[in-house]
Design an enzyme around this catalytic site. Sequence first.
Site, PDB file in Angstrom:
ATOM      1  N   CYS A 173       0.829  -1.199   0.000  1.00  0.00           N
ATOM      2  CA  CYS A 173       0.000   0.000   0.000  1.00  0.00           C
ATOM      3  C   CYS A 173       0.868   1.255   0.000  1.00  0.00           C
ATOM      4  O   CYS A 173       1.699   1.439   0.897  1.00  0.00           O
ATOM      5  CB  CYS A 173      -0.931   0.017   1.203  1.00  0.00           C
ATOM      6  N   HIS A 262       2.018  -6.856  -6.976  1.00  0.00           N
ATOM      7  CA  HIS A 262       1.337  -5.825  -7.743  1.00  0.00           C
ATOM      8  C   HIS A 262       2.378  -5.225  -8.677  1.00  0.00           C
ATOM      9  O   HIS A 262       3.324  -4.579  -8.232  1.00  0.00           O
ATOM     10  CB  HIS A 262       0.777  -4.768  -6.783  1.00  0.00           C
TER      11      HIS A 262
END
Length: 280
Positions: A173, A262
């Site tokens: 994040c 990611h």
Amino acid sequence: GQRTCSSQPRLTATIDEGSETSASTDAPTEASTIREQKYQELMQTTTLSLAPMMEYTDRHFRKLIRLISSNTLLYTEMVAANALAHERADSKANYRMQHTAASEEQVVANYEDSYLRRFLAQSGIHVPPGEGASVLQLGGSDPQQLYQAAQTVAEMSQRGHCDYTALNLNCGCPSPKVAGKGCFGAALMDDPGLVAQLTTALHEGSQGKLPITVKCRIGTDSEQAFNKAAYAEVDEGAEYAKLCRFIEEVAAPGIVTDFSVHARIAVLQRKFSPADNRKI
């Protein structure tokens, strides 16, 4: 076994059968048997996963997705480890004040857990197949808090409020509140040694009964200026090697079983939201 870094978005660090973080024994322990069952459940899901999304992937949304797909791997919203650790400590302290003669075992078995259930409870857990393969994502950078958070999950599982397939550490994040002020999330990619400590804390706090996984990025912008010219000079081979080193160092203790990557860098030098990062 030898670990390699692959270009696939999902990487797996193999563990020798029956291996333990501490001294291993020939006979599998109850914890290792449970962990192996959970790991097989994790590996039998589809490659399609419901990503962890704050304010979206709560237990009600996960229930809806499970009605649509029986074999998609579901992720919770990220839960802050410090919130679980502090609430558990407060609840235990309140119980001790009311029951001064209670033993530690009695306190652990009986402290008030209604607030913790808001974070951890799953829908339909007592109605097969329940929520199915689901991963609880935790965020934090303090090993003790992550250890206590994993303890809380184990205790809520014993009480029948949840039955997660694995625990996941958020190393992806880029939110300023998380990777900036909070110093966790994607910021952890710059400190793989700490990540190894954090995943070990999760393993030990969960009594070794749950697979421990990591969600990360391909890297961060911490070693380059944030401008077009600087990015044009980035050596892709060096960036890939850095990602490999991160994965190898985190996987070295033999605890982390799975890396979900990611495939973007995390921009940390600017106060970019996750939505802004998706435009890079």
